[in-house]
Design a protein around this motif. Structure first.
Motif, mmCIF file in Angstrom:
data_model
loop_
_atom_site.group_PDB
_atom_site.id
_atom_site.type_symbol
_atom_site.label_atom_id
_atom_site.label_comp_id
_atom_site.label_asym_id
_atom_site.label_seq_id
_atom_site.Cartn_x
_atom_site.Cartn_y
_atom_site.Cartn_z
ATOM 1 N N VAL A 21 -22.042 -15.418 -8.610
ATOM 2 C CA VAL A 21 -22.115 -14.366 -9.942
ATOM 3 C C VAL A 21 -23.473 -13.897 -9.570
ATOM 4 N N ASP A 22 -23.734 -14.192 -8.646
ATOM 5 C CA ASP A 22 -25.259 -13.458 -7.584
ATOM 6 C C ASP A 22 -24.623 -12.403 -6.300
ATOM 7 N N ALA A 23 -23.311 -12.263 -6.402
ATOM 8 C CA ALA A 23 -22.446 -11.573 -5.186
ATOM 9 C C ALA A 23 -23.731 -10.288 -4.910
ATOM 10 N N ASP A 24 -23.141 -9.498 -3.648
ATOM 11 C CA ASP A 24 -24.031 -8.362 -3.057
ATOM 12 C C ASP A 24 -22.930 -8.168 -3.578
ATOM 13 N N GLY A 25 -22.089 -7.722 -3.341
ATOM 14 C CA GLY A 25 -20.775 -6.862 -2.543
ATOM 15 C C GLY A 25 -19.553 -7.046 -3.827
ATOM 16 N N VAL A 26 -19.075 -6.362 -4.634
ATOM 17 C CA VAL A 26 -17.875 -6.600 -5.204
ATOM 18 C C VAL A 26 -17.202 -5.871 -5.224
ATOM 19 N N GLY A 27 -16.033 -6.101 -5.240
ATOM 20 C CA GLY A 27 -14.730 -4.801 -5.278
ATOM 21 C C GLY A 27 -13.537 -5.246 -6.045
ATOM 22 N N ILE A 28 -13.259 -3.737 -6.903
ATOM 23 C CA ILE A 28 -11.565 -4.436 -7.537
ATOM 24 C C ILE A 28 -11.172 -2.981 -7.989
ATOM 25 N N VAL A 29 -9.877 -3.425 -6.762
ATOM 26 C CA VAL A 29 -8.220 -2.584 -6.332
ATOM 27 C C VAL A 29 -7.092 -3.324 -7.448
ATOM 28 N N GLY A 30 -6.830 -2.295 -7.568
ATOM 29 C CA GLY A 30 -5.065 -1.812 -7.741
ATOM 30 C C GLY A 30 -5.099 -1.681 -9.411
ATOM 31 N N ASN A 31 -4.476 -1.919 -10.288
ATOM 32 C CA ASN A 31 -4.630 -1.957 -11.593
ATOM 33 C C ASN A 31 -2.752 -2.460 -12.021
ATOM 34 N N LYS A 32 -3.543 -2.849 -13.324
ATOM 35 C CA LYS A 32 -1.979 -3.753 -14.556
ATOM 36 C C LYS A 32 -0.827 -2.805 -14.274
ATOM 37 N N LYS A 33 -0.696 -1.870 -14.322
ATOM 38 C CA LYS A 33 0.743 -0.438 -14.271
ATOM 39 C C LYS A 33 1.476 -1.727 -13.244
ATOM 40 N N GLY A 35 0.903 -4.960 -11.350
ATOM 41 C CA GLY A 35 1.000 -5.418 -11.465
ATOM 42 C C GLY A 35 0.155 -6.328 -10.617
ATOM 43 N N ASP A 36 -0.681 -6.015 -9.799
ATOM 44 C CA ASP A 36 -1.289 -5.986 -9.033
ATOM 45 C C ASP A 36 -2.746 -5.684 -8.973
ATOM 46 N N ILE A 37 -3.907 -6.641 -9.244
ATOM 47 C CA ILE A 37 -5.037 -6.334 -9.404
ATOM 48 C C ILE A 37 -6.061 -7.611 -8.361
ATOM 49 N N MET A 38 -6.779 -7.266 -7.353
ATOM 50 C CA MET A 38 -7.777 -8.377 -7.102
ATOM 51 C C MET A 38 -9.209 -7.707 -6.602
ATOM 52 N N LYS A 39 -10.008 -8.733 -7.129
ATOM 53 C CA LYS A 39 -11.074 -8.599 -7.478
ATOM 54 C C LYS A 39 -11.902 -9.343 -6.532
ATOM 55 N N MET A 40 -12.801 -8.379 -5.489
ATOM 56 C CA MET A 40 -13.301 -9.397 -4.575
ATOM 57 C C MET A 40 -14.903 -9.417 -4.953
ATOM 58 N N TYR A 41 -15.555 -10.923 -4.429
ATOM 59 C CA TYR A 41 -16.699 -10.569 -4.422
ATOM 60 C C TYR A 41 -17.293 -11.456 -3.257
ATOM 61 N N LEU A 42 -18.551 -10.480 -2.916
ATOM 62 C CA LEU A 42 -18.998 -10.854 -1.110
ATOM 63 C C LEU A 42 -20.582 -11.028 -1.245
ATOM 64 N N LYS A 43 -21.122 -12.745 -0.735
ATOM 65 C CA LYS A 43 -22.285 -12.762 -0.523
ATOM 66 C C LYS A 43 -22.801 -12.153 1.204
ATOM 67 N N ILE A 44 -23.758 -11.510 1.094
ATOM 68 C CA ILE A 44 -24.404 -10.922 2.841
ATOM 69 C C ILE A 44 -25.528 -10.572 2.516
ATOM 70 N N LYS A 45 -25.339 -11.862 4.287
ATOM 71 C CA LYS A 45 -27.078 -11.819 4.263
ATOM 72 C C LYS A 45 -26.824 -11.542 5.894
ATOM 73 N N ASN A 46 -28.455 -10.904 6.328
ATOM 74 C CA ASN A 46 -28.371 -10.120 7.764
ATOM 75 C C ASN A 46 -27.319 -9.434 8.155
ATOM 76 N N ASP A 47 -26.750 -9.110 7.390
ATOM 77 C CA ASP A 47 -25.209 -7.977 8.287
ATOM 78 C C ASP A 47 -23.882 -9.211 8.329
ATOM 79 N N VAL A 48 -23.402 -10.323 7.900
ATOM 80 C CA VAL A 48 -23.008 -11.529 7.901
ATOM 81 C C VAL A 48 -22.845 -11.732 6.496
ATOM 82 N N ILE A 49 -21.244 -11.891 6.127
ATOM 83 C CA ILE A 49 -20.284 -12.346 4.836
ATOM 84 C C ILE A 49 -20.231 -14.067 5.067
ATOM 85 N N GLU A 50 -21.442 -14.606 4.336
ATOM 86 C CA GLU A 50 -21.954 -15.567 4.144
ATOM 87 C C GLU A 50 -20.988 -16.384 3.570
ATOM 88 N N ASP A 51 -20.190 -15.167 2.135
ATOM 89 C CA ASP A 51 -19.393 -16.099 1.830
ATOM 90 C C ASP A 51 -18.320 -14.803 0.930
#
Lengths: 153, 394
Positions: A21-33, A35-51
């Motif tokens: 919910v409180d992601a530091d970075g969100v990316g979405i790629v692909g499209n419906k046409k 048939g592939d859509i990926m949404k990625m949520y990252l929690k980043i702290k001190n340059d490290v991907i924590e989650d």
């Protein structure tokens, strides 16, 4: 579809499904046409991907590569995460059928898109990181309409 | 449901060979190995078996035995009919009419003919996959030589009014071919009544063996030699006959016809239980194809927010074998041309599930399927960014 056991294992038990919910970075790629859509949520702290968490609309390979990509980047520094390519994801899954290689590209691009979003929100410049084509144009990562996959096939 | 039991829901892809058919075939695979073209008794027995099968098939379809040609299956029959009619009648014209929802054996034969200087019109269909007679009339040109329209669609099960469409073609002296691969076994076909000039049939769709099919070509048609070589198949298709296959197909057709009404009633009941069960218990689902003018064994759903291959893999994990029009199952990026032709947006076409029942399916299997499907759909939706987007806008 001739998937490796590893792919099937990740498909049947995908890691890190969900939203941050409180992601530091969100990316979405692909499209419906395509048939592939990926949404990625990252929690980043001190340059490290924590989650990292994902949501994916797509085939078995799309779900398995999303799952594997999140596993590979969790706990990594941003600079290390950027080194994880579609090939790394594929190898970690013991390979993908040729027609499914683009799913691993999509996974790489989803991570990049989320990191790019993080950089923009924080006014950072991350060396070697560009806005992925797939996020910008919402195209398929499979060379459709003459567009080549931007990652290493 | 026992772990080892499988639930086969892909009878439009192929069917399980009937035991009775196998028993009919076995002697021709073992003891009666003579080449039907030879003159000794061992061979003549086989020649007779082929001609008996041809007569039996002709009797069932109400045509002449000399109008039935044996082929390797539906694809070959479609290729032969379309390409050889085009070749034989090209001096009369170079225009062909087909539809957007044909099997690839027809579509790609037409594409090939386009590369050879023919013009092809692909008729559009309505949202249920039905062809409008007026569309056909409008597309007929002075130089149209052939119309090829499938009897029943392999993906969405929609049944066309072939008799009417053939009449329209005949009014203009145009030949009419139908790919009846999915229809035979579910629809009684009387060729005298139906009036088509050519029809493709494949045995493995009605519990017969793979690798054998038939092409009906009306006597009045100019038939070109298709495979050059020996004198088999009235010198039109050379090559030693698939005797066991031919005998098996005739037996399978006989069984299919003798039990057609009974099997249709049985399968239709199961079909409707699945359709009602899914539509009543899962939200955001659409039934593709016509509700009434539909094959007794065909079900095709689109599930919003999820992708077909994932759905198939999860069903596979439960030993339920079905099919999808998703691009990911075809190796191409585009989902089913049939689902796009009936106007589905790409994401719904990607999220399709085809279930094609057969006489071996049981009520218990339907119950099990209806029991496990909602959880599978839920699991995939919970994982889907499209569902998340939908919920956030709600």
């Amino acid at each position: 579809m001739n998937y490796s056991e590893k792919v099937m294992e990740h498909f049947n038990n995908p890691r890190n499904v969900g939203e941050i919910v409180d992601a530091d970075g969100v990316g979405i790629v692909g499209n419906k046409k395509c048939g592939d859509i990926m949404k990625m949520y990252l929690k980043i702290k001190n340059d490290v991907i924590e989650d990292a968490k994902f949501k994916t609309f797509g085939c078995g390979a799309a779900i398995a590569t999303s799952s594997m990509a999140t596993e590979l980047i969790k706990g990594k520094k941003i600079s290390e995460a950027l080194k994880i390519t579609n090939k790394t994801v594929m190898e970690a899954l013991d390979g993908l059928p040729p027609v499914k290689v683009h799913c691993s590209c999509l996974a790489e691009q989803a991570v990049h898109a989320a990191l790019f979003d993080y950089a923009q929100k924080n006014n950072l410049e991350i060396k070697g990181l560009k806005m992925p084509e797939d996020a910008k144009e919402k195209t398929c990562c499979a060379g459709k309409n003459g567009k080549k996959c931007s990652c290493a096939n | 449901m026992n772990e080892k039991e499988i639930i086969y829901f892909d009878n439009a892809a192929t069917t399980r060979l009937d035991d009775e058919v196998l028993n009919e075939m076995l002697p021709y695979l073992k003891d009666y190995y003579g080449n039907p073209s030879s003159i000794y008794k061992l061979a003549q027995k086989n020649k007779n078996a082929i001609e008996r099968a041809r007569q039996d098939i002709a009797d069932i379809f109400n045509c002449r035995a000399s109008e039935i040609y044996f082929t390797s299956g539906g694809t070959e029959s479609d290729n032969w009919a379309i390409k050889s009619i085009a070749e034989a009648y090209k001096s009369k014209g170079k225009h062909i009419i087909t539809s957007e929802i044909e099997h690839h054996a027809v579509l790609n034969s037409c594409k090939y003919l386009e590369s050879q200087g023919f013009r092809v019109s692909y008729l559009k269909v309505d949202k249920n996959g039905l062809i409008d007679e007026n569309e056909l009339k409008k597309n007929i040109c002075d130089d149209t030589i052939l119309v090829s329209i499938m009897f029943a669609n392999n993906e969405i099960g929609t049944i066309q009014d072939i008799k009417k469409l053939a009449e329209i073609a005949h009014e203009k002296n145009i030949l009419f071919h139908t790919d009846a691969v999915q229809a035979v076994g579910y629809i009684k076909i009387d060729l005298k009544d139906l009036g088509v000039d050519a029809m493709s049939v494949s045995a493995h769709k009605f519990y017969g063996p793979k690798g054998i099919g038939a092409l009906y070509l009306n006597k009045k048609i100019k038939v070109l030699s298709y495979l050059h070589g020996g004198a088999q198949e009235f010198s039109k298709r050379a090559g030693t006959e698939n005797v066991a296959g031919i005998v098996g197909m005739a037996k399978a057709l006989e069984l299919a016809y003798n039990n057609l009404e009974k099997n249709n009633l049985y399968v239709k009941d199961l079909r409707d239980k699945i359709i009602d069960g899914v539509l009543n218990n899962i939200s955001h689902v659409k039934l593709n194809g016509d509700r009434e003018k539909r094959l007794a064994n065909n079900i095709n759903f689109s599930f919003e927010f999820i992708e077909g291959e994932s759905l198939l893999l999860m069903l596979d994990a439960k030993n339920i074998f079905a099919s999808s029009g998703s691009a990911c199952t075809s190796g191409s990026l585009d989902p089913s041309h049939v689902l796009l032709a009936i106007g589905l947006p790409h994401e719904l076409a990607h999220g399709s599930l085809r279930i094609t029942l057969g006489k071996h399916n049981t009520q218990k299997e339907i119950d099990y399927f209806l029991n496990v499907l909602p959880d599978i759909v839920k699991k995939l939706r919970d994982m889907s960014p499209l569902y998340e987007e939908y919920l956030s806008k709600k």
